[in-house]
Every structure is written in C-alpha cells, then in structure tokens.
Design an enzyme around this catalytic site. Structure first.
Site, PDB file in Angstrom:
ATOM      1  N   ASP A   7      67.057  72.669 113.477  1.00 31.85           N
ATOM      2  CA  ASP A   7      67.323  74.105 113.405  1.00 31.85           C
ATOM      3  C   ASP A   7      68.824  74.308 113.231  1.00 31.85           C
ATOM      4  O   ASP A   7      69.634  73.478 113.661  1.00 31.85           O
ATOM      5  CB  ASP A   7      66.839  74.829 114.657  1.00 31.85           C
ATOM      6  N   GLU A   9      72.063  77.531 113.048  1.00 31.15           N
ATOM      7  CA  GLU A   9      72.514  78.918 113.165  1.00 31.15           C
ATOM      8  C   GLU A   9      73.650  79.109 112.177  1.00 31.15           C
ATOM      9  O   GLU A   9      74.397  78.162 111.881  1.00 31.15           O
ATOM     10  CB  GLU A   9      72.974  79.237 114.592  1.00 31.15           C
ATOM     11  N   GLU A  52      76.567  91.222 113.370  1.00 33.43           N
ATOM     12  CA  GLU A  52      75.118  91.109 113.255  1.00 33.43           C
ATOM     13  C   GLU A  52      74.659  89.694 113.599  1.00 33.43           C
ATOM     14  O   GLU A  52      73.647  89.499 114.271  1.00 33.43           O
ATOM     15  CB  GLU A  52      74.672  91.476 111.836  1.00 33.43           C
ATOM     16  N   HIS A  57      72.788  84.943 117.726  1.00 29.08           N
ATOM     17  CA  HIS A  57      72.986  83.655 118.405  1.00 29.08           C
ATOM     18  C   HIS A  57      74.073  83.674 119.477  1.00 29.08           C
ATOM     19  O   HIS A  57      74.211  82.698 120.229  1.00 29.08           O
ATOM     20  CB  HIS A  57      73.273  82.542 117.397  1.00 29.08           C
ATOM     21  N   HIS A 150      69.002  83.115 119.980  1.00 29.64           N
ATOM     22  CA  HIS A 150      68.726  81.947 119.150  1.00 29.64           C
ATOM     23  C   HIS A 150      69.763  80.875 119.450  1.00 29.64           C
ATOM     24  O   HIS A 150      70.949  81.162 119.578  1.00 29.64           O
ATOM     25  CB  HIS A 150      68.792  82.319 117.668  1.00 29.64           C
ATOM     26  N   ASP A 155      65.977  75.950 120.056  1.00 28.73           N
ATOM     27  CA  ASP A 155      64.914  76.259 119.087  1.00 28.73           C
ATOM     28  C   ASP A 155      64.289  74.981 118.537  1.00 28.73           C
ATOM     29  O   ASP A 155      63.077  74.925 118.291  1.00 28.73           O
ATOM     30  CB  ASP A 155      65.469  77.112 117.951  1.00 28.73           C
TER      31      ASP A 155
END
Length: 225
Positions: A7, A9, A52, A57, A150, A155
């Site tokens: 995963d 970010e 945003e 995260h 997140h 994750d």
C-alpha cells in the site's frame, strides 16, 4: 509462493501530474500467510502536501521534511519486493505512482502483470456490495478499529488479512477427503430341497366355493361347455 501485500500514500491522485509518494508499506506472505516480515518507509515528496491529502493520511509537510527522498529508499524497496507478486487494493493507483517514481530515476517500471488487484477481485466476487478495504474488513470480521486515518503499513497489514480470507482462510489448501474401502464378499446360500406340498382343495373348501358360485347371477362356471 511469495507475495508482497503493498500500500502507498501520496500527495494526491495524479501520478503523472506532479503528485508524489509519501509512504510505502508492505507485508510479506508465503502461500497467502503473513511471515512477519514487513517494509515501511516515509518519503519526502519534495513538494508540499495539499490539505486534502493530509486529511486522508495525516502526514504533514513538517513531519515529512526530514524523511528520505524516493531515490534514497528505492534500492531497499526493490530488494524487499524482489520478484514476488504484489497484492494491492486498487492496483492501478499504487502501481502508477511506483512506476512514476521509478521512471524519474531512469529505472524500469514494474510490469502490471505482477500486480493482483484485490479491489477488482472483490467487485467480481461480491457484485453490488461495497468493496473498500473497510467494507471487506467488516465482511470478514477483521478488526480495523485502529484505522482512523489511512496508513500504508496498517492498510497493508489489514489487506493481508483480507487477502488471506479471500484465498480461503487459515487453511487455503485444506480439502477433507474420505476414502471408503470396499471389500468384495462372497455369500454362499445353501438351498435345501423340500417335498412338494399338497394343493388339492378339501371337501369343505369345494362346498364353500359351490355355495358362493350358486349365489351369483348366471355364473359361467355352472354352464355346460
């Protein structure tokens, strides 16, 4: 079979539009079962992180300012994944960012055939149902209460549990087989001859039969041939 559940970010949604990686997390699995080996790194994106993205995260410009840039971690990342299959939720997104970062360094992209997309698999398996990571955790009874934001490693750990369930649970290759041994048996029946039994009617039976016939209207048995 070695797999890396992966995963990332990022600073946004557009890998080729200036957005960059800020975190990578990976979990090693052998035959769909986590081994305990993992990879995790925060990355300085060399640009500001939009609010945003920070709300998704929680990684701020200040936090990422002293983290290594991708060029400093790429060797360790490629060594960790090796030639394993990558298990990713929404693989197109993460692969586009990884390959964009590799391309900036003049390195070969990771072929898409190496990515197993659990999002696409979930949508095929559970049509019409939500297929987000949170939704799959609920479906399989996986505790994701710690996922308030997140995070790449968290994750990846959750997705590893989801992937294990999607592959059949803790015993993905378990097949219960029952074998029945049939033994041929020969049964011999000894037949004992019996003398024939008399079948002639008695005088009483003949009288009863005649009385029954005489009670019928025009019985054929009393007509002469």
């Amino acid at each position: 079979m070695r797999e890396i559940v992966l995963d990332t970010e990022t600073t946004g949604f557009h890998a080729l539009g200036g957005d960059r990686l800020v975190e990578i997390g990976g979990v090693e699995m052998i035959n769909h079962v986590p081994t305990g080996a993992s990879y995790h790194v925060y990355i300085n994106p060399e640009r500001l992180v939009p609010m945003e993205a920070q709300r998704v995260h929680g990684l701020t410009d200040e936090f990422l300012a002293d983290k290594p840039v991708f060029a400093e971690v790429v060797d360790g990342f490629l060594e960790f994944i090796g030639d394993a299959q990558l298990v990713i939720h929404n693989a197109d997104f993460d692969m586009s960012f990884l390959n964009a970062e590799l391309g900036r360094l003049g390195l070969k992209p990771i072929p898409m055939v190496r990515a197993t997309d659990t999002l696409a698999i979930a949508r095929r398996r559970f049509p019409g149902a939500q297929a987000s990571l949170d939704a799959l955790c609920r479906r399989f009874g996986i505790d994701n209460s710690g996922r308030t934001l997140h995070g790449a490693l968290l994750d990846a750990q959750l997705l590893a549990e989801v992937w294990l369930e999607m592959c059949g649970g803790r015993e993905p290759g378990l097949a219960i087989s029952t074998s029945v041994e049939i033994t041929e048996t020969t049964i011999t029946i000894e037949r004992v001859a019996r003398p024939p039994r008399p079948h002639a009617p008695t005088e009483a039976e003949l009288a009863a039969h005649l009385a029954f016939i005489q009670g019928l209207a025009d019985p054929m048995w009393l007509k002469e041939g």
